[in-house]
Scaffold this motif. Structure first.
Motif, short mmCIF file in Angstrom:
data_model
loop_
_atom_site.label_atom_id
_atom_site.label_comp_id
_atom_site.label_asym_id
_atom_site.label_seq_id
_atom_site.Cartn_x
_atom_site.Cartn_y
_atom_site.Cartn_z
N GLY A 34 72.00 97.30 39.74
CA GLY A 34 71.68 96.94 38.37
C GLY A 34 72.80 97.13 37.37
N HIS A 35 73.68 98.10 37.61
CA HIS A 35 74.72 98.42 36.64
C HIS A 35 76.08 98.41 37.32
CE1 HIS A 35 71.57 99.51 33.80
NE2 HIS A 35 71.01 100.23 34.76
N LEU A 36 76.83 97.35 37.09
CA LEU A 36 78.12 97.16 37.76
C LEU A 36 79.08 98.32 37.51
CD1 LEU A 36 80.03 95.34 39.40
CD2 LEU A 36 80.66 94.20 37.26
N ASN A 37 79.05 98.86 36.28
CA ASN A 37 79.99 99.93 35.95
C ASN A 37 79.74 101.20 36.77
OD1 ASN A 37 77.53 100.09 34.33
ND2 ASN A 37 78.47 101.84 33.31
N HIS A 38 78.55 101.33 37.38
CA HIS A 38 78.25 102.51 38.18
C HIS A 38 78.89 102.45 39.57
CE1 HIS A 38 74.36 103.55 35.75
NE2 HIS A 38 75.46 103.73 35.08
N TYR A 39 79.22 101.25 40.05
CA TYR A 39 79.72 101.15 41.42
C TYR A 39 80.94 100.25 41.58
CZ TYR A 39 77.29 96.62 41.68
OH TYR A 39 76.89 95.33 41.47
N GLU A 40 81.40 99.63 40.51
CA GLU A 40 82.54 98.71 40.60
C GLU A 40 83.79 99.41 41.13
OE1 GLU A 40 84.55 95.16 37.95
OE2 GLU A 40 83.75 96.91 36.92
N LYS A 41 84.06 100.62 40.63
CA LYS A 41 85.25 101.36 41.08
C LYS A 41 85.14 101.70 42.56
CE LYS A 41 88.01 105.48 40.10
NZ LYS A 41 88.14 106.71 39.23
N PHE A 42 83.95 102.16 42.99
CA PHE A 42 83.72 102.49 44.41
C PHE A 42 83.94 101.25 45.28
CE2 PHE A 42 80.69 102.59 47.99
CZ PHE A 42 81.13 103.72 48.66
N ALA A 43 83.41 100.11 44.84
CA ALA A 43 83.55 98.87 45.60
C ALA A 43 85.01 98.44 45.68
CB ALA A 43 82.71 97.78 44.96
N ALA A 44 85.73 98.54 44.56
CA ALA A 44 87.13 98.13 44.53
C ALA A 44 87.99 99.03 45.42
CB ALA A 44 87.65 98.14 43.10
N GLN A 45 87.75 100.33 45.34
CA GLN A 45 88.54 101.28 46.14
C GLN A 45 88.36 101.03 47.63
OE1 GLN A 45 87.00 104.99 44.60
NE2 GLN A 45 88.76 105.30 43.26
N ASN A 46 87.17 100.59 48.02
CA ASN A 46 86.87 100.41 49.44
C ASN A 46 86.90 98.95 49.89
OD1 ASN A 46 86.11 103.21 50.45
ND2 ASN A 46 84.86 103.04 48.59
N LEU A 48 85.07 96.37 49.11
CA LEU A 48 83.76 95.79 49.42
C LEU A 48 83.62 94.45 48.69
CD1 LEU A 48 81.56 99.01 48.92
CD2 LEU A 48 82.89 98.33 50.94
N THR A 49 82.69 93.64 49.17
CA THR A 49 82.43 92.35 48.54
C THR A 49 81.33 92.48 47.50
OG1 THR A 49 83.10 91.12 50.52
CG2 THR A 49 81.70 89.97 48.92
N LEU A 50 81.67 92.21 46.24
CA LEU A 50 80.70 92.27 45.16
C LEU A 50 79.91 90.97 45.10
CD1 LEU A 50 82.83 93.81 42.27
CD2 LEU A 50 80.92 94.91 43.43
N GLU A 51 78.59 91.08 45.02
CA GLU A 51 77.73 89.93 44.81
C GLU A 51 77.16 89.99 43.40
OE1 GLU A 51 77.62 87.48 46.69
OE2 GLU A 51 77.85 88.09 48.79
N ASP A 52 76.81 88.83 42.84
CA ASP A 52 76.37 88.82 41.44
C ASP A 52 74.87 88.97 41.26
OD1 ASP A 52 75.49 86.36 42.27
OD2 ASP A 52 76.82 85.19 40.98
N SER A 53 74.13 89.10 42.37
CA SER A 53 72.68 89.29 42.26
C SER A 53 72.12 89.86 43.56
CB SER A 53 71.99 87.96 41.96
OG SER A 53 72.09 87.08 43.08
N ASN A 54 70.91 90.42 43.46
CA ASN A 54 70.22 90.89 44.66
C ASN A 54 69.93 89.72 45.60
OD1 ASN A 54 70.18 93.50 43.64
ND2 ASN A 54 68.15 93.25 42.71
N GLN A 55 69.61 88.59 45.03
CA GLN A 55 69.31 87.40 45.83
C GLN A 55 70.53 86.97 46.64
OE1 GLN A 55 68.46 87.86 42.68
NE2 GLN A 55 66.34 87.19 42.33
N ALA A 56 71.71 87.08 46.05
CA ALA A 56 72.94 86.70 46.77
C ALA A 56 73.19 87.64 47.94
CB ALA A 56 74.13 86.72 45.81
#
Length: 263
Positions: A34-46, A48-56
């Motif tokens: 729900g909140h990109l700012n909570h996990y964006e750094k973790f995803a970038a460091q590792n 990971l592939t960011l998706e723009d929705s739960n459906q995606a």
């Protein structure tokens, strides 16, 4: 295999970290919350592939790990129901208290797995309970089983046993840390540094746990092997029992289960 995480809180991060340590391809891990700012750094460091929705996430992943808070889980399931209706997909939920039947009531008769890992998945030494709507040996359930085998041991159990499993596997790491800390403080009492005493105690518990898992003997038999007649270990063991060691452990599990049940 692509694995998607809906929710990137502490448990999801622990599972992802364990997967990466097991050399899972980072870009094959898809994440959204729900909140990109909570996990964006973790995803970038590792990476990971960011998706723009739960459906995606549900559309693009083979195994979808539902790791959201219980109060929004049913709404999220409703939102991704159509994307899950595709051959070969598996929904694996780590949401506390959400049964296989409750999930299928929302998404239909689709492959579902209820999963209860503990925090040790982060270092590949987790203990994870599995309950599925089909046979674990069949696809796509086998994909879910293999995923959690990457991060530790798995055990198929009845959903009715998830509460006691959670008390032992989920809460007991804290109790194990408590035991290690107690041992280390005893070492400090007799002159060791806290750092040295903690390292000694942790390695002893680590080795002892491996011995239980690998030896063809139960823990009581292993206790007897360490305990020489009339020796120091027996004296210490009896002193602990006199202080109620085993009773306190069982009472701790009783209290954990009672709290889970709301008693």
């Amino acid at each position: 295999m692509k694995v998607g995480f809906i929710g990137v809180g502490n448990m999801a991060r622990a599972i992802i970290t364990g997967m990466l340590k097991a050399n899972f391809v980072s870009t094959d891990i898809l994440v959204h919350s729900g909140h990109l700012n909570h996990y964006e750094k973790f995803a970038a460091q590792n990476k990971l592939t960011l998706e723009d929705s739960n459906q995606a996430v549900a559309k693009n992943a083979d195994v979808i790990v539902l790791a959201v808070k219980p109060d929004i889980a049913k709404q999220v399931l409703s939102d991704i129901r159509l994307e899950l209706n595709s051959d070969g997909k598996l929904l694996a939920s780590v949401v506390s208290g959400l049964s296989v039947a409750q999930m299928q009531a929302i998404i239909g008769n689709l492959p579902v797995m209820r999963v209860m890992p503990n925090v040790n998945v982060e270092i590949g030494e987790g203990m994870t309970a599995l309950a599925a709507s089909g046979e674990l040996t069949n696809s796509p359930f086998n994909n879910g089983k293999k995923l959690f085998e990457l991060v530790g041991q798995v055990m198929a159990i009845s959903e009715k046993d998830f509460t006691v499993f959670g008390a032992i596997a989920g809460s007991a790491p804290a109790y194990a840390y408590f035991f290690i800390d107690a041992l280390s403080r005893a070492g400090v009492k007799y002159g060791l540094t806290k750092s040295d005493a903690t390292k000694i105690a942790a390695q002893v518990v680590n080795g002892s746990a491996k011995m239980v898992l690998e030896a063809d003997e139960n823990p009581a038999a292993l206790i007897d092997k360490v305990s020489s007649p009339g020796g120091t270990t027996v004296a210490g063991f009896l002193a602990m029992e006199e202080a109620g060691f085993m009773t306190s452990v069982v009472k701790g599990i009783d209290a954990t289960i009672a709290k889970e049940k709301g008693e």
